[in-house]
Design a protein around this motif. Structure first.
Motif, mmCIF file in Angstrom:
data_model
loop_
_atom_site.group_PDB
_atom_site.id
_atom_site.type_symbol
_atom_site.label_atom_id
_atom_site.label_comp_id
_atom_site.label_asym_id
_atom_site.label_seq_id
_atom_site.Cartn_x
_atom_site.Cartn_y
_atom_site.Cartn_z
ATOM 1 N N SER A 134 0.853 -1.178 0.000
ATOM 2 C CA SER A 134 0.000 0.000 0.000
ATOM 3 C C SER A 134 0.889 1.229 0.000
ATOM 4 O O SER A 134 1.746 1.377 0.871
ATOM 5 N N THR A 143 1.476 4.797 0.810
ATOM 6 C CA THR A 143 0.834 5.698 1.766
ATOM 7 C C THR A 143 1.230 7.159 1.605
ATOM 8 O O THR A 143 0.469 8.047 1.971
ATOM 9 N N LYS A 145 -0.516 12.428 1.218
ATOM 10 C CA LYS A 145 -0.995 11.125 1.632
ATOM 11 C C LYS A 145 -1.813 10.506 0.506
ATOM 12 O O LYS A 145 -2.313 11.196 -0.385
#
Length: 308
Positions: A279, A281, A292
């Motif tokens: 993921s 981030t 973000k």
């Protein structure tokens, strides 16, 4: 006893050591740093962080492109140094320079030698998945980071620690370690021990060609690649988030659940790898500030099915 020191350093990593040495009352008679480089949109010449710090302390700065000439050796010898202190300078010191100070030259190196000798020990340790590293003061010799070690501090590497975070910690620890070594040297009590013959690895300079993310690798390796290169030079990939493909720099990631063909966008900015997924981030579009993942996703036209 106050030592007469010539300091060699260039990046921000070296600044705390120079600052601590000055703070301890040693006489820094000159600083050697890499020449100013063109940087920024205007490509104006920019002095190195060490160069700027030295000027704030009113220390003379030398910026030779090489130290191998007879003239460079003569200039250095005339400084009459007790010891040279080297922290991420960026040029190889030839034998004549190493031998000129009364006590030779001490180097601060960001690894647990003999592992990760060379130019990029912090990034390479993270990219390799090492769980521990450190910082060492060694007596310099002609070989690449082969000299005997005087002092060391060990540091754990967290599973999500980035190269920037680890560099800052080692920089602070290294500054304290070097002034302790200089204190021992001034008392005539600095002892060194040869490096082990086993466990030698080399931390080659990061090449631009290896900064692109290879989604075919296992997720853990992709994650280590990303965090080892963060924030600079930064790992990156390409994806079509609007009309045209664009390069996205990844500053932080985490391991995630999921499987699919390498590069498949599973959910948001979760990307399938050779096995598992990561993921993303914290990311950065070209010419933009880091954001973000949620902020990035709100700002794109559409999500591609896959990235490369």
């Amino acid at each position: 006893m106050t030592l007469r020191i010539v300091f060699f350093g260039t990046p921000a990593f070296a600044v705390p050591t120079l600052t601590e040495i000055v703070g301890q009352g040693h006489e820094v008679v000159a600083v050697y740093s890499q020449p100013p480089r063109a940087a920024g949109r205007g490509m104006a010449l920019r002095k190195s962080p060490v160069h700027e710090t030295a000027e704030r302390f009113a220390i003379p700065v030398e910026t030779p492109r090489s130290l191998r000439s007879a003239e460079a050796t003569h200039i250095f010898e005339a400084l009459g140094a007790d010891v040279g202190v080297v922290v991420a300078y960026g040029l190889i010191l030839p034998p004549a320079i190493l031998a000129a100070p009364t006590h030779g030259c001490l180097n601060l190196h960001g690894s647990l030698l003999p592992r990760w000798r060379g130019a990029a020990p912090i990034a390479r340790a993270i990219m390799a998945g090492d769980e521990e590293t450190g910082v060492m003061v060694m007596q310099m010799e002609e070989g690449l980071d082969t000299g005997p070690v005087a002092m060391a501090e060990r540091v754990p590497i967290g599973p999500d620690t980035t190269g920037g975070e680890l560099g800052e910690r080692l920089s602070r620890l290294g500054a304290d370690l070097m002034v302790r070594a200089l204190s021992a040297l001034s008392r005539g009590g600095l002892e060194t021990n040869p490096q082990p013959a086993e466990g030698v690895t080399y931390a080659a300079k990061i090449d631009k060609a290896e900064t692109r993310i290879d989604w075919s690798r296992p997720a853990a390796e992709v994650h280590n690649h990303i965090r080892g290169l963060s924030p600079d030079p930064g790992a990156w990939f390409e994806g079509k988030f609007g009309r045209n493909p664009e390069r996205i720099k990844v500053l932080r990631s985490s391991l995630a659940d999921g499987n699919g063909a390498p590069g498949t966008v599973l959910d948001g900015l979760t990307i399938a790898c050779g096995s598992g997924a990561v993921s993303l981030t914290d990311v950065q579009r070209a010419g933009k500030q880091p954001v973000k993942a949620d902020d990035f996703l709100r700002g794109v036209r559409a999500m591609p099915e896959s990235v490369t």
